[in-house]
Design an enzyme around this catalytic site. Sequence first.
Site, mmCIF file in Angstrom:
data_model
loop_
_atom_site.group_PDB
_atom_site.id
_atom_site.type_symbol
_atom_site.label_atom_id
_atom_site.label_comp_id
_atom_site.label_asym_id
_atom_site.label_seq_id
_atom_site.Cartn_x
_atom_site.Cartn_y
_atom_site.Cartn_z
ATOM 1 N N GLU A 105 0.838 -1.210 0.000
ATOM 2 C CA GLU A 105 0.000 0.000 0.000
ATOM 3 C C GLU A 105 0.876 1.265 0.000
ATOM 4 O OE1 GLU A 105 -2.337 -1.538 3.319
ATOM 5 O OE2 GLU A 105 -4.126 -1.289 2.086
ATOM 6 N N GLU A 125 -3.535 -9.710 3.540
ATOM 7 C CA GLU A 125 -4.341 -9.442 4.743
ATOM 8 C C GLU A 125 -5.412 -10.492 4.977
ATOM 9 O OE1 GLU A 125 -3.214 -7.199 2.665
ATOM 10 O OE2 GLU A 125 -2.685 -5.347 3.694
HETATM 11 C C1 3H9 Z 1 -1.492 -5.050 7.019
HETATM 12 O O1 3H9 Z 1 -0.523 -4.681 6.423
HETATM 13 C C2 3H9 Z 1 -2.732 -4.205 7.191
HETATM 14 C C3 3H9 Z 1 -2.792 -3.004 6.286
HETATM 15 O O2 3H9 Z 1 -3.392 -3.313 5.070
HETATM 16 C C4 3H9 Z 1 -3.658 -1.923 6.852
HETATM 17 C C5 3H9 Z 1 -3.296 -1.266 8.101
HETATM 18 C C6 3H9 Z 1 -4.175 -0.089 8.450
HETATM 19 N N1 3H9 Z 1 4.284 -7.300 11.878
HETATM 20 O O3 3H9 Z 1 7.831 -14.979 9.163
HETATM 21 P P1 3H9 Z 1 9.202 -14.786 9.707
HETATM 22 C C7 3H9 Z 1 7.845 -10.954 12.545
HETATM 23 S S1 3H9 Z 1 -1.537 -6.568 7.760
HETATM 24 C C8 3H9 Z 1 4.977 -7.634 12.979
HETATM 25 O O4 3H9 Z 1 9.762 -15.815 10.616
HETATM 26 P P2 3H9 Z 1 10.294 -15.050 7.056
HETATM 27 C C9 3H9 Z 1 7.518 -12.404 12.837
HETATM 28 O O5 3H9 Z 1 6.552 -12.517 13.855
HETATM 29 C C10 3H9 Z 1 0.071 -7.239 7.492
HETATM 30 N N2 3H9 Z 1 5.878 -8.648 13.007
HETATM 31 O O6 3H9 Z 1 10.267 -14.482 8.548
HETATM 32 C C11 3H9 Z 1 8.876 -12.933 13.236
HETATM 33 O O7 3H9 Z 1 9.098 -12.569 14.577
HETATM 34 P P3 3H9 Z 1 9.945 -13.516 15.576
HETATM 35 C C12 3H9 Z 1 0.262 -7.736 6.107
HETATM 36 C C13 3H9 Z 1 6.075 -9.321 11.882
HETATM 37 O O8 3H9 Z 1 11.515 -14.506 6.437
HETATM 38 C C14 3H9 Z 1 9.846 -12.136 12.354
HETATM 39 O O9 3H9 Z 1 9.108 -10.980 11.922
HETATM 40 N N3 3H9 Z 1 1.536 -8.415 6.003
HETATM 41 C C15 3H9 Z 1 5.382 -9.028 10.711
HETATM 42 O O10 3H9 Z 1 10.035 -16.517 7.064
HETATM 43 C C16 3H9 Z 1 10.307 -12.887 11.138
HETATM 44 O O11 3H9 Z 1 9.175 -13.375 10.446
HETATM 45 C C17 3H9 Z 1 1.667 -9.717 6.266
HETATM 46 O O12 3H9 Z 1 0.715 -10.394 6.562
HETATM 47 C C18 3H9 Z 1 4.459 -7.960 10.724
HETATM 48 N N4 3H9 Z 1 3.768 -7.598 9.621
HETATM 49 O O13 3H9 Z 1 9.024 -14.390 6.344
HETATM 50 C C19 3H9 Z 1 3.049 -10.285 6.158
HETATM 51 N N5 3H9 Z 1 5.776 -9.893 9.747
HETATM 52 O O14 3H9 Z 1 11.307 -13.581 14.945
HETATM 53 C C20 3H9 Z 1 3.345 -11.155 7.342
HETATM 54 C C21 3H9 Z 1 6.695 -10.687 10.310
HETATM 55 O O15 3H9 Z 1 9.887 -12.798 16.865
HETATM 56 N N6 3H9 Z 1 4.712 -11.656 7.337
HETATM 57 N N7 3H9 Z 1 6.882 -10.358 11.592
HETATM 58 O O16 3H9 Z 1 9.245 -14.827 15.582
HETATM 59 C C22 3H9 Z 1 5.118 -12.646 6.531
HETATM 60 O O17 3H9 Z 1 4.400 -13.165 5.699
HETATM 61 C C23 3H9 Z 1 6.531 -13.141 6.718
HETATM 62 O O18 3H9 Z 1 6.945 -12.749 8.004
HETATM 63 C C24 3H9 Z 1 7.555 -12.620 5.674
HETATM 64 C C25 3H9 Z 1 8.980 -13.029 6.116
HETATM 65 C C26 3H9 Z 1 7.232 -13.241 4.307
HETATM 66 C C27 3H9 Z 1 7.505 -11.134 5.567
#
Ligand code: 3H9
Length: 693
Positions: A105, A125
């Site tokens: 976004e 999301e």
């Molecule tokens: C959104 O964006 C809403 C908006 O539209 C509107 C708002 C108004 N936040 O997965 P990993 C942490 S909703 C906080 O093991 P990888 C995760 O918990 C969001 N923390 O790494 C972990 O912590 P820990 C939309 C986050 O390389 C560490 O980072 N976005 C977030 O296997 C490493 O993560 C998503 O849904 C976050 N957004 O994968 C994306 N993301 O080390 C969600 C990660 O303490 N994330 N953490 O356990 C993912 O899909 C994967 O983390 C990603 C990396 C592909 C990015």
Amino acid sequence: MSNQLVSYSKKGAIGVITVDNPPVNALGVVVRKGLMDGIASAEKDDVKAVVLICAGRTFIAGADITEFGKPPQEPGLHPALDSIEGCSKPVIAAIHGTALGGGLEVALSCHYRCAVAAAKLGLPEVKLGLIPGAGGTQRLPRVVGVEQALKMISTGEPIGAKEARERGLVDELVEGDLLEGALAFAQKIVDEKRPLVKISARDEKVKGTDPKLFAAIRSGLNKSSRGFEAPMHCVDAVEAAATLPFAEGMKREREIFVKAHDSVQSRAQRHIFFAERAANKIPDVPSDTPIMPIKHAAVLGAGTMGGGIAMNFANAGVPVYLLDSSQELIDKGIGIITKNYAGTVAKGRLSQEAMDKCLSLIKPTLSYDSFKDVDMVIEAVFEEMDIKKEVFKKLDAVCKPTCIMASNTSTLDVNEIAAVTSRPQQVIGMHFFSPANVMKLLEVVRGAKTSKEVLATTMAVAKTIKKVAAVVGVCDGFVGNRMIHPYAREAGFLLEEGALPQDVDRVLYDYGMAMGPFAMGDLAGLDVGWRIRKRKGVPAGKRHSKVADALCEDGRYGQKTQKGWYLYEQGSRTPVPDPSVEAIILREAEAAGITRRKISDEEILERCLYALVNEGAYILEEGFAQRASDIDVIYTFGYGYPVYRGGPMFWADSIGLKKVYERICEFQKIHGDDWKPAPLLKKLAEEGKTFTG
Ligand code: 3H9
């Protein structure tokens, strides 16, 4: 101006805003503020364009999920995006890694986007029970068209940068260094005097969308998503992009986002997101525990399970031996593996070249001697203790001292297996789920003597082969199968008491389970459990439904015999209710002296799922699962539990443990001590607490 997470600098005539918020550059409040300050600096500075780039492994991967459910902190994301889009100088997003959710976004608020070819862009999301809430549902359709936006938003699947380039989402692909490429692209925009492209002002891709498109998608979703609300919310929001002016569409998006955010379903999915990651953490195994490199693996047993396990390693590029006792069995196993890969190639999900590479990594062998240099061996032979012990003695004799020796047992005592070797610290359980090349879950069974290095390495291997792993202790059935027993038991009793298989299955399917217990039994095969029951006998004085045994005595083993709890036409997996099963149920109920009654859907759900929850509470209390959320991970990734319910333990929390406990006490009064409430459940219920915190 800059803050500790976002900095502003100047490279020649171009301003550079750099976000540096490890690990994934999530859009927490400090980042949002930093973005606004960065744009303000660029406005003041004598630069001609601005590049927005991220440090570390990825572009912004979304809003900071840890902020959800807490009081909002200003500035929100919207003002930050408005300031980017409203900047009087072209802002160019420079994307690497994953531009996801709020990250995409942000990029969509920029006037141009460039990316490295390996980058991925998406709005995931929906996987958190949400919709994109910062303009994603309004801007993406304006760039890629309504149909493609609907696909991306309602499935949450990202697309690669090359496809994004073809669809107009990325303006320029960058080879080599991203910052250099982005600066050059920015200069080109300045030199060519390209306009400030505000996506919010575009409408050529959304105007005149046929309303029938939304009706068709809704009708498909009604069938496929059952109780899962978020995909439908996504359609509503994208429809607003096609039918309303941008500002009104944004308002509609906000309303839907807030509704989704506040729902139990979204809380459940956020719970699973963090639960999956928490499951990797083992309290007494520090994160710096040495991990042994697994350069070569081996699998013992070329049956369906062994073959599936070998495929996991080959898919990850790890060479793997596949051993069985005869050439015939090996040929059969390799034949099935080849067919599996060919199926994926035929569906266009794998190239022929990749298939050939995978097959070349699987090396058939008839000799244990091949194992002498492997780093890990997984045994997947017949589920019989004596056979397993024999195998482990042989492995102990041939494998190098550092080799990890894993058993894929689903029921047997890993400590007893380890005890026949000279190195129980190297022995561990790796309980894969069938089909092992498809199912995500891996129960990692920690033996009493398993070393920390072996445990940490096995968890790392799970990641390499793309499994979701949860550590479990040694008990009968470990976590998942131990819990499935009382669930299946209650399903069976419900038949005697008045329900039919199709009633029970319908209720659980409508709840969101991938399939009900009887359809699942037919798929897995009813004869395995029957043989175990015959061997072990039924504990004296315990209620036991004889219906399942009667089916097996009748040769009804499930799908493989085209009849089990249901009938199956030749080549079909569709269960068809069978009057002769009803006759068997009525006969057995009468023989057991049970008067059948009408059973409500609510009772079916409570009897099956509360049985699951109560056993989960026992397991937790006995220490065979590390935390309640691990149980939820096991059920979500291994047993088809709907992610939007958050797993059985979260679901019980969402109902209220007091209510669950009281109902279980009522069941105990009616049905006896099979329903003895777990002391932990009683305690939490009385204290007004939850399993998952
Ligand atoms: C959104 O964006 C809403 C908006 O539209 C509107 C708002 C108004 N936040 O997965 P990993 C942490 S909703 C906080 O093991 P990888 C995760 O918990 C969001 N923390 O790494 C972990 O912590 P820990 C939309 C986050 O390389 C560490 O980072 N976005 C977030 O296997 C490493 O993560 C998503 O849904 C976050 N957004 O994968 C994306 N993301 O080390 C969600 C990660 O303490 N994330 N953490 O356990 C993912 O899909 C994967 O983390 C990603 C990396 C592909 C990015």
